[in-house]
Design a protein around this motif. Structure first.
Motif, PDB file in Angstrom:
ATOM      1  N   THR A  80      41.611  59.261  16.911  1.00 53.46           N
ATOM      2  CA  THR A  80      41.390  58.394  18.062  1.00 53.46           C
ATOM      3  C   THR A  80      40.757  57.084  17.589  1.00 53.46           C
ATOM      4  O   THR A  80      40.139  57.018  16.527  1.00 53.46           O
ATOM      5  N   LEU A  81      40.904  56.042  18.396  1.00 56.32           N
ATOM      6  CA  LEU A  81      40.282  54.743  18.124  1.00 56.32           C
ATOM      7  C   LEU A  81      39.582  54.260  19.382  1.00 56.32           C
ATOM      8  O   LEU A  81      40.197  54.183  20.449  1.00 56.32           O
ATOM      9  N   THR A  82      38.304  53.938  19.260  1.00 54.49           N
ATOM     10  CA  THR A  82      37.529  53.357  20.349  1.00 54.49           C
ATOM     11  C   THR A  82      36.935  52.038  19.864  1.00 54.49           C
ATOM     12  O   THR A  82      36.262  52.005  18.831  1.00 54.49           O
ATOM     13  N   CYS A  83      37.194  50.967  20.604  1.00 53.63           N
ATOM     14  CA  CYS A  83      36.662  49.650  20.256  1.00 53.63           C
ATOM     15  C   CYS A  83      35.545  49.287  21.237  1.00 53.63           C
ATOM     16  O   CYS A  83      35.768  49.285  22.449  1.00 53.63           O
ATOM     17  N   TYR A  84      34.377  48.993  20.688  1.00 58.22           N
ATOM     18  CA  TYR A  84      33.232  48.581  21.500  1.00 58.22           C
ATOM     19  C   TYR A  84      33.013  47.088  21.311  1.00 58.22           C
ATOM     20  O   TYR A  84      32.898  46.611  20.184  1.00 58.22           O
ATOM     21  N   ARG A  85      32.920  46.373  22.424  1.00 60.38           N
ATOM     22  CA  ARG A  85      32.753  44.926  22.343  1.00 60.38           C
ATOM     23  C   ARG A  85      31.297  44.544  22.097  1.00 60.38           C
ATOM     24  O   ARG A  85      30.391  44.907  22.845  1.00 60.38           O
ATOM     25  N   GLY A  86      31.060  43.775  21.030  1.00 57.56           N
ATOM     26  CA  GLY A  86      29.787  43.112  20.821  1.00 57.56           C
ATOM     27  C   GLY A  86      29.953  41.632  21.100  1.00 57.56           C
ATOM     28  O   GLY A  86      31.031  41.178  21.484  1.00 57.56           O
ATOM     29  N   GLU A  87      28.892  40.856  20.911  1.00 58.53           N
ATOM     30  CA  GLU A  87      28.984  39.410  21.109  1.00 58.53           C
ATOM     31  C   GLU A  87      29.524  38.779  19.832  1.00 58.53           C
ATOM     32  O   GLU A  87      28.821  38.641  18.837  1.00 58.53           O
ATOM     33  N   GLY A  88      30.836  38.463  19.839  1.00 58.88           N
ATOM     34  CA  GLY A  88      31.483  37.901  18.665  1.00 58.88           C
ATOM     35  C   GLY A  88      31.742  38.912  17.577  1.00 58.88           C
ATOM     36  O   GLY A  88      31.972  38.533  16.422  1.00 58.88           O
ATOM     37  N   MET A  89      31.714  40.186  17.893  1.00 55.17           N
ATOM     38  CA  MET A  89      31.996  41.231  16.904  1.00 55.17           C
ATOM     39  C   MET A  89      32.507  42.468  17.621  1.00 55.17           C
ATOM     40  O   MET A  89      32.378  42.605  18.848  1.00 55.17           O
ATOM     41  N   CYS A  90      33.084  43.369  16.832  1.00 55.41           N
ATOM     42  CA  CYS A  90      33.694  44.567  17.407  1.00 55.41           C
ATOM     43  C   CYS A  90      33.320  45.775  16.559  1.00 55.41           C
ATOM     44  O   CYS A  90      33.449  45.748  15.326  1.00 55.41           O
ATOM     45  N   LEU A  91      32.865  46.827  17.204  1.00 51.03           N
ATOM     46  CA  LEU A  91      32.619  48.103  16.535  1.00 51.03           C
ATOM     47  C   LEU A  91      33.832  48.995  16.763  1.00 51.03           C
ATOM     48  O   LEU A  91      34.161  49.328  17.899  1.00 51.03           O
ATOM     49  N   LEU A  92      34.504  49.359  15.664  1.00 47.92           N
ATOM     50  CA  LEU A  92      35.670  50.244  15.729  1.00 47.92           C
ATOM     51  C   LEU A  92      35.238  51.641  15.301  1.00 47.92           C
ATOM     52  O   LEU A  92      34.690  51.824  14.207  1.00 47.92           O
ATOM     53  N   ALA A  93      35.461  52.623  16.171  1.00 48.80           N
ATOM     54  CA  ALA A  93      35.053  53.999  15.884  1.00 48.80           C
ATOM     55  C   ALA A  93      36.269  54.911  15.918  1.00 48.80           C
ATOM     56  O   ALA A  93      37.085  54.854  16.842  1.00 48.80           O
ATOM     57  N   MET A  94      36.392  55.742  14.874  1.00 53.58           N
ATOM     58  CA  MET A  94      37.510  56.658  14.752  1.00 53.58           C
ATOM     59  C   MET A  94      36.998  58.098  14.744  1.00 53.58           C
ATOM     60  O   MET A  94      35.885  58.355  14.295  1.00 53.58           O
ATOM     61  N   ASN A  95      37.834  59.012  15.231  1.00 50.71           N
ATOM     62  CA  ASN A  95      37.505  60.433  15.149  1.00 50.71           C
ATOM     63  C   ASN A  95      38.792  61.229  14.994  1.00 50.71           C
ATOM     64  O   ASN A  95      39.835  60.842  15.537  1.00 50.71           O
ATOM     65  N   TRP A  96      38.722  62.307  14.237  1.00 54.68           N
ATOM     66  CA  TRP A  96      39.907  63.136  14.013  1.00 54.68           C
ATOM     67  C   TRP A  96      40.185  63.958  15.259  1.00 54.68           C
ATOM     68  O   TRP A  96      39.258  64.492  15.880  1.00 54.68           O
ATOM     69  N   LYS A  97      41.442  64.032  15.655  1.00 55.12           N
ATOM     70  CA  LYS A  97      41.772  64.683  16.917  1.00 55.12           C
ATOM     71  C   LYS A  97      41.616  66.200  16.869  1.00 55.12           C
ATOM     72  O   LYS A  97      41.101  66.807  17.808  1.00 55.12           O
ATOM     73  N   GLN A  98      42.082  66.825  15.802  1.00 54.10           N
ATOM     74  CA  GLN A  98      42.073  68.289  15.732  1.00 54.10           C
ATOM     75  C   GLN A  98      41.471  68.762  14.417  1.00 54.10           C
ATOM     76  O   GLN A  98      41.860  68.294  13.341  1.00 54.10           O
TER      77      GLN A  98
END
Length: 635
Positions: A80-98
């Motif tokens: 999975t991919l989750t993008c969190y918005r920062g001020e002028g930056m982005c935190l990309l978080a990944m996790n294995w599905k199974q």
């Protein structure tokens, strides 16, 4: 008159090098899962009726609050991919599905495309797989060939001030026993980074604060600019003239959105001939700011701290006061220190065309803007200007007198009256009857999911806040990341529940191995200067405490301060990303310091068949801290 530097005009994004370019077809915007919308109270999808900003202070063009969480939607991808918005930056978080990844999984390749672009560029890693020669080939640092062996990454785009969606593409990378790389299906998502947090009402701005970084070294050199970009001492600041040809580029990069918002606010005040301006300053030696205040002449009233090192005739604060007395009149200048420090940082602009009030932790100084990690809370509207003006006037009427201020309405919580965000502000000093310290400590103690904090001087701040943080850190069900400017006793060990010790600033200064370069310190003094606490960022009850307030008894009942509480998930996410980016930045420096020739910082290949060795990712399932990190951000 203080020297003026011209605020840079907006520029088109710089052209990128052609290395590591992917030209695969871009997914349409509709394929991104937008899960962080609405009023920041959770995951509602109703658009706000936000009015457009009355004064443009940044390059942002949005008229609605930006999405703050966006997810990839590719079913075929193994993660999975989750993008969190920062001020002028982005935190990309990944996790294995199974279950867990295969042993051949060696990390994630991350690529991005700028708004309006037509091609993807791979982010570069700073470490690579071990080579037979033992030498690092810089051409292999593209994350397509040197993937990130982490389950999250924070990206600061070079052209972060470009309005529109940055599109991220994350691909799983595999390696066989012969060292041949292959790729799985990618996840893709777009998120807006250059945006007003709540247009026309509230914008959160940060300084970059990474003068001790490889990025700074690559752009501006290894001496930290001290003597060329920055003055050698605080008292030299008021008349300092840079000799560096990259001065404006470097200062814009270091000061980031906070500098832009502060300077543009003062420019707007100068342009609005009806505007009256009130300023409260602590450290005060930046000539860009002083020169703008001089131009206001009699429309300016300013309070400048006179405690300690700010008091002598040689102090920049004293020199600035004299310069402004010449331009605005001596009756419009006040020196005071309340009950200890005039520590608040305020700008209030009240005009027919311009109504802006700024608080936060950013000092109007070289270090405040260009060396330290700081924030500026920028608000607009008649209601907030009245609240801030009243606070300034109450401070002016009570020089060096906490009892004269602490019974005013300014010392209570004042609702800022925004349409789309629940925000309140209070000003110190408080009395024992309206003190806020224990109230905040009680709120911290009630943390349910996660706690992020960046608190300068926590190492010497005993009492309710440190006790509450220590309590929450020991709880098994709460994830905690904390930062201070020095190690904090009682919070300086890894706990069995996985919560790590407090991180604090450091630079790579000696015995630095390739591919790293010796970094700068930016001179002496505090570098991490933030004062914020983020509670339960991932819940609808998310809230942030922030301001100039140091979360101490002195800040609560003696000093002049500003303190916000903002109950809003969008803003809590922004501060969370800021906290994580700083935590990772300084934890990496600790890892580098501990690296040896026998155990260098390098990527790990898959374990040899039959060896019984564990793959690199095993610790993200077995180490309590890394497991909780993966699960929290990858949810």
């Amino acid at each position: 008159m203080a020297r003026t530097r011209k605020t840079p005009a907006r520029k088109e994004p710089a052209k990128r090098p052609t290395a590591a370019v992917s030209k695969k077809k871009v997914a349409t915007k509709g394929k991104h899962a937008l899960t962080g919308r609405g009023k920041g109270k959770g995951k509602g999808k109703a658009k706000e009726t936000t009015k457009p900003p009355s004064t443009t202070l940044t390059p942002a063009t949005n008229t609605f609050a930006p999405d703050f969480i966006v997810r990839g939607t590719t079913d075929r991808a193994l993660f999975t991919l989750t993008c969190y918005r920062g001020e002028g930056m982005c935190l990309l978080a990944m996790n294995w599905k199974q279950d867990t990844p295969p042993d051949s999984f060696v990390g994630f390749a991350i690529e991005y495309m700028e708004p309006g672009g037509s091609q993807f560029y791979a982010l570069r890693n700073r470490i690579a797989f071990p080579s037979a020669s033992g030498q690092l080939n810089p051409n292999t640092l593209s994350s397509r060939f040197s993937p990130f062996q982490k389950f999250r990454w924070t990206h600061f785009p070079m052209n972060a001030n470009t309005p529109g969606n940055f599109t991220y593409r994350v691909t799983s990378v595999f390696m066989d026993q012969k060292g041949i790389i292959s790729y799985g299906d990618f996840q893709e998502a777009g998120i807006e980074l250059e945006a007003e947090t709540y247009p026309g009402e509230l914008n959160i701005c940060f300084t970059r604060g990474f003068i001790s970084s490889q990025a700074f070294v690559e752009r501006f050199g290894t001496n930290g600019g001290v003597g060329s970009l920055l003055p050698k001492t605080a008292n030299a600041g008021i008349t300092f003239k840079s000799t560096d040809p990259k001065e404006e580029t470097a200062l814009a990069w270091m000061g980031f959105e906070a500098r832009s918002a502060i300077l543009n606010t003062l420019d707007a005040a100068i342009a609005d001939s009806t505007a009256q301006v009130c300023v409260a300053a602590y450290d005060f030696n930046d000539p860009e700011i002083v020169s703008r205040l001089e131009q206001l002449k009699g429309r300016l009233k300013i309070i400048i701290d006179d405690s300690g090192s700010h008091q002598p005739a040689t102090a920049s604060e004293t020199k600035a006061a004299a310069m402004l007395a010449d331009s605005a009149g001596a009756n419009n200048i006040q020196r005071q220190h309340m009950g200890g420090l005039q520590h608040s940082k305020l700008i209030v602009v009240d005009g027919d065309k311009t109504k802006i009030a700024i608080g936060g932790s950013t000092n109007f100084s070289w270090r405040g803007l260009y060396v330290q990690n700081n924030n500026a809370v920028v608000t607009q509207g008649a209601n907030v200007v009245k609240i801030f003006s009243d606070a300034f006037n109450n401070l002016w009427a009570s020089p060096d007198s906490p009892p004269g201020f602490d019974d005013t309405t300014s010392a209570d919580w004042n609702n800022l009256g925004f349409t789309n965000v629940d925000a309140q502000v209070t000003f110190s000093p408080h009395s024992i009857h309206n003190a806020k310290l224990q109230e905040i400590a009680n709120d911290i103690s009630g943390t349910e999911s996660s706690l992020f904090y960046s608190l300068a001087f926590l190492y010497e701040t005993k009492g309710a806040i440190l006790d509450a943080i220590t309590k929450v850190t020991s709880e098994d069900n709460v994830f905690v990341y904390g930062l201070s400017d020095k190690s904090v006793g009682g919070l300086n060990i890894q706990l069995p529940n996985g919560n790590p010790p407090v991180a604090f600033p450091a630079a790579l200064l000696k015995d630095v191995p390739p591919p790293f370069s010796q970094e700068a310190t930016g001179g002496s003094g505090t570098r991490l200067h933030h004062k914020f606490v983020v509670i339960d960022f991932n819940k609808p009850t998310a809230r942030v405490y922030t301001g100039s307030y140091n979360f101490s008894v002195a800040a609560d009942t003696k000093n002049a301060e500003n303190l916000f509480v903002i109950r809003d998930q969008r803003i809590a996410t922004s501060y969370m990303v800021e906290a994580v980016s700083m935590f990772d930045h300084y934890v990496f420096r600790d890892s580098e310091a501990k690296a040896t020739a026998a155990q260098p910082l390098e990527l790990r290949k898959p374990p040899a068949d039959g060896s019984g060795d564990k793959p690199w990712w095993d610790k993200y399932w077995t180490d309590p801290q890394k497991k909780r990190d993966r699960e929290l951000f990858g949810q």
